[in-house]
Design a protein around this motif. Structure first.
Motif, mmCIF file in Angstrom:
data_model
loop_
_atom_site.group_PDB
_atom_site.id
_atom_site.type_symbol
_atom_site.label_atom_id
_atom_site.label_comp_id
_atom_site.label_asym_id
_atom_site.label_seq_id
_atom_site.Cartn_x
_atom_site.Cartn_y
_atom_site.Cartn_z
ATOM 1 N N MET A 16 2.153 1.841 0.453
ATOM 2 C CA MET A 16 2.186 2.525 -0.800
ATOM 3 C C MET A 16 2.916 3.838 -0.584
ATOM 4 S SD MET A 16 -0.744 3.906 -3.391
ATOM 5 C CE MET A 16 -2.092 4.114 -2.404
ATOM 6 N N LEU A 17 3.893 4.136 -1.416
ATOM 7 C CA LEU A 17 4.684 5.353 -1.291
ATOM 8 C C LEU A 17 4.222 6.334 -2.350
ATOM 9 C CD1 LEU A 17 7.046 6.654 0.170
ATOM 10 C CD2 LEU A 17 8.532 5.741 -1.584
ATOM 11 N N ALA A 18 3.820 7.524 -1.933
ATOM 12 C CA ALA A 18 3.383 8.547 -2.874
ATOM 13 C C ALA A 18 4.430 9.635 -2.903
ATOM 14 C CB ALA A 18 2.042 9.132 -2.433
ATOM 15 N N SER A 19 4.620 10.237 -4.051
ATOM 16 C CA SER A 19 5.584 11.330 -4.128
ATOM 17 C C SER A 19 5.006 12.568 -3.455
ATOM 18 C CB SER A 19 5.911 11.635 -5.595
ATOM 19 O OG SER A 19 4.763 12.090 -6.250
ATOM 20 N N ALA A 20 5.868 13.420 -2.984
ATOM 21 C CA ALA A 20 5.438 14.623 -2.273
ATOM 22 C C ALA A 20 4.858 15.636 -3.237
ATOM 23 C CB ALA A 20 6.620 15.238 -1.534
ATOM 24 N N LYS B 242 9.421 13.873 1.435
ATOM 25 C CA LYS B 242 8.812 12.676 0.855
ATOM 26 C C LYS B 242 7.604 12.331 1.703
ATOM 27 C CE LYS B 242 12.061 9.600 3.203
ATOM 28 N NZ LYS B 242 13.052 8.534 3.010
ATOM 29 N N THR B 243 6.678 11.585 1.107
ATOM 30 C CA THR B 243 5.442 11.236 1.803
ATOM 31 C C THR B 243 5.139 9.758 1.597
ATOM 32 O OG1 THR B 243 4.019 11.729 -0.091
ATOM 33 C CG2 THR B 243 4.475 13.551 1.427
ATOM 34 N N SER B 244 4.269 9.242 2.468
ATOM 35 C CA SER B 244 3.786 7.875 2.335
ATOM 36 C C SER B 244 2.346 7.836 2.824
ATOM 37 C CB SER B 244 4.646 6.931 3.160
ATOM 38 O OG SER B 244 4.144 5.609 3.075
ATOM 39 N N ALA B 245 1.502 7.094 2.107
ATOM 40 C CA ALA B 245 0.103 6.934 2.500
ATOM 41 C C ALA B 245 -0.253 5.456 2.470
ATOM 42 C CB ALA B 245 -0.816 7.713 1.564
ATOM 43 N N GLY B 246 -0.962 5.012 3.524
ATOM 44 C CA GLY B 246 -1.422 3.631 3.601
ATOM 45 C C GLY B 246 -2.924 3.586 3.418
ATOM 46 N N SER B 247 -3.613 2.715 4.122
ATOM 47 C CA SER B 247 -5.057 2.584 3.933
ATOM 48 C C SER B 247 -5.827 3.778 4.501
ATOM 49 C CB SER B 247 -5.568 1.284 4.544
ATOM 50 O OG SER B 247 -5.270 1.240 5.924
ATOM 51 N N ARG C 66 3.510 22.005 6.813
ATOM 52 C CA ARG C 66 2.567 21.126 7.498
ATOM 53 C C ARG C 66 2.164 20.016 6.537
ATOM 54 N NH1 ARG C 66 -3.175 24.408 7.894
ATOM 55 N NH2 ARG C 66 -3.417 24.734 5.672
ATOM 56 N N ALA C 67 1.740 18.904 7.100
ATOM 57 C CA ALA C 67 1.313 17.756 6.308
ATOM 58 C C ALA C 67 -0.208 17.676 6.325
ATOM 59 C CB ALA C 67 1.910 16.473 6.878
ATOM 60 N N LYS C 68 -0.768 17.316 5.168
ATOM 61 C CA LYS C 68 -2.217 17.210 5.025
ATOM 62 C C LYS C 68 -2.573 15.826 4.510
ATOM 63 C CE LYS C 68 -4.246 19.104 1.415
ATOM 64 N NZ LYS C 68 -4.880 20.081 0.491
ATOM 65 N N ALA C 69 -3.558 15.191 5.143
ATOM 66 C CA ALA C 69 -4.114 13.930 4.663
ATOM 67 C C ALA C 69 -5.294 14.259 3.770
ATOM 68 C CB ALA C 69 -4.567 13.070 5.839
ATOM 69 N N VAL C 70 -5.226 13.859 2.516
ATOM 70 C CA VAL C 70 -6.343 14.033 1.590
ATOM 71 C C VAL C 70 -7.200 12.784 1.712
ATOM 72 C CG1 VAL C 70 -7.019 14.398 -0.800
ATOM 73 C CG2 VAL C 70 -4.913 15.449 0.070
ATOM 74 N N CYS C 71 -8.359 12.936 2.367
ATOM 75 C CA CYS C 71 -9.224 11.803 2.688
ATOM 76 C C CYS C 71 -10.353 11.656 1.671
ATOM 77 C CB CYS C 71 -9.848 12.009 4.072
ATOM 78 S SG CYS C 71 -8.660 12.153 5.418
ATOM 79 N N ILE D 222 -7.448 7.038 2.776
ATOM 80 C CA ILE D 222 -6.601 8.184 2.485
ATOM 81 C C ILE D 222 -6.191 8.118 1.017
ATOM 82 C CG2 ILE D 222 -4.481 7.039 3.217
ATOM 83 C CD1 ILE D 222 -3.562 9.792 4.314
ATOM 84 N N GLU D 223 -6.321 9.225 0.310
ATOM 85 C CA GLU D 223 -5.926 9.281 -1.096
ATOM 86 C C GLU D 223 -4.429 9.537 -1.218
ATOM 87 O OE1 GLU D 223 -6.672 12.211 -4.857
ATOM 88 O OE2 GLU D 223 -8.373 11.801 -3.560
ATOM 89 N N LYS D 224 -3.923 10.509 -0.433
ATOM 90 C CA LYS D 224 -2.494 10.846 -0.473
ATOM 91 C C LYS D 224 -2.166 11.766 0.693
ATOM 92 C CE LYS D 224 -3.372 14.649 -3.663
ATOM 93 N NZ LYS D 224 -3.102 15.210 -4.975
ATOM 94 N N VAL D 225 -0.884 11.954 0.924
ATOM 95 C CA VAL D 225 -0.378 12.929 1.894
ATOM 96 C C VAL D 225 0.295 14.035 1.108
ATOM 97 C CG1 VAL D 225 1.221 13.333 3.809
ATOM 98 C CG2 VAL D 225 -0.064 11.190 3.697
#
Length: 88
Positions: free
Chosen positions: A1-5, A27-32, A46-51, A80-83
């Motif tokens: 699943m590709l999420a927008s940044a 750009k960002t991408s989030a999977g399971s 920096r990148a953040k995982a929204v869990c 993961i909800e999004k990056v």
């Protein structure tokens, strides 16, 4: 699943125009349970995982001078909800 940044400058969301002014395109991408962020240009970020069901998790800060850098966020335990890319 590709999420927008989602890009942040301090606590204020940055528009695509503001990001261009800062010389970064991301750009960002989030999977399971994990994902990544990839930025081209220059800037500090920096990148953040929204869990789900736990605290957000952060990758190391990047002080990017040029080119393209991809950073993988630490995996979430459940989902993961999004990056999100945060500008520093």
């Amino acid at each position: 699943m590709l999420a927008s940044a989602t890009l942040l400058l301090g606590a204020t969301p940055a528009s695509a125009g503001e990001v261009g002014a800062l010389a970064l395109s991301c750009k960002t991408s989030a999977g399971s349970t994990g994902g990544w962020a990839e930025c081209t240009g220059s800037g500090k970020w920096r990148a953040k995982a929204v869990c789900d069901f736990e605290s957000d998790k952060y990758a190391d800060c990047v002080d990017q001078k040029s080119g393209t850098v991809r950073v993988y966020v630490p995996d979430c335990t459940f989902n993961i909800e999004k990056v999100v890319v945060e500008l520093l």
